[in-house]
Scaffold this active site. Sequence first.
Site, PDB file in Angstrom:
ATOM      1  N   LEU A   8      84.375  50.797  18.122  1.00 38.28           N
ATOM      2  CA  LEU A   8      85.114  51.882  18.750  1.00 38.28           C
ATOM      3  C   LEU A   8      84.136  53.008  19.019  1.00 38.28           C
ATOM      4  CD1 LEU A   8      88.376  52.192  16.563  1.00 38.28           C
ATOM      5  CD2 LEU A   8      88.181  51.152  18.827  1.00 38.28           C
ATOM      6  N   ASP A   9      84.352  53.738  20.120  1.00 36.21           N
ATOM      7  CA  ASP A   9      83.528  54.923  20.375  1.00 36.21           C
ATOM      8  C   ASP A   9      83.661  55.888  19.198  1.00 36.21           C
ATOM      9  OD1 ASP A   9      82.945  53.875  22.842  1.00 36.21           O
ATOM     10  OD2 ASP A   9      84.291  55.194  23.958  1.00 36.21           O
ATOM     11  N   ARG A  10      82.633  56.664  19.000  1.00 34.00           N
ATOM     12  CA  ARG A  10      82.643  57.628  17.896  1.00 34.00           C
ATOM     13  C   ARG A  10      83.856  58.567  17.953  1.00 34.00           C
ATOM     14  NH1 ARG A  10      77.705  61.870  16.446  1.00 34.00           N
ATOM     15  NH2 ARG A  10      78.664  62.767  14.583  1.00 34.00           N
TER      16      ARG A  10
END
Length: 315
Positions: free
Chosen positions: A142-144
């Site tokens: 997942l993106d940060r």
Amino acid sequence: MNTMTQQVRLLVIDAEQEGQRLDNFLKTQLKGVPKSLIYRIVRKGEVRVNKKRIKPEYKLVAGDEVRIPPVRVAEANELPSARLSSIQALEQQILYEDDVLIVLNKPAGMAVHGGSGLSFGVIEGLRALRPDARFMELVHRLDRDTSGCLMIAKKRSALKHLHEQLRLKTMRKQYAALVRGQWQSHVRSINAPLLKNVLQSGERIVRVNPEGKPSETRFHVLKRFADATLVEASPITGRTHQIRVHTAHAGHPIACDDKYGDQLFDQRMRDLGLERLFLHASKLTFQHPVSGSEMSLEAPLAPHLQALLAKLPSA
């Protein structure tokens, strides 16, 4: 930080570890050791497989004997207080755990793994929480800035099984996203090829480009507001920033997206208390790698995201 020196270790590869690259295996055995040092000891021949020098990309076979030399490693329990509190907080975010996998509700703002100037991420935190786990790897990312369902495999066989589900597109991931304006109900799917560019600064920017990789996201309206729409996004492919770029491409960027967003819309959302990207991995549906039964796990929206929705005027 204090350090300790390990002794030479001779490890015999079992069926669970077979097929793993040597460098990836060493990363799990030498937690806290910089990647550069791991590659250096392999290059210098200090790591041996069956008493022979070996390349880092070598795929291990059951029965292989791996020699790991003494390496200075950070004390496992010695973590800065800020990191320690983040790691302990992860325990409260676990949605499901058994012998082969963990699914947790990843907090926004935390990277899934260290790198790019970050020494610590979710996977490092979970390894610190579960020091006896011999194997622990991310199933997906997942993106940060994205919160929600994140899966980690605790056995290599489970990782391979779950990766196969991703490859065959039988694992379903659903996201909740608050986007600008009125999403048109007839727009149920966006097929737009995505091309990733890495700037000199190291920042990743993704654009819709005919030369990019095929990418598809399906959409469903969850709730309409006066100047925003809460949509459910289901990525069929798994490209970097896919949902963020596809919504922006459709003219409906996600709230508080600092890469692809709309400044005026974002400022209105910030005035109402939004301080992060409104993208949340809300549901994960997959086949359990051991039992074969279908599982659906849901991660609730953070209270401040729910509070924001309550403040938005209805359509």
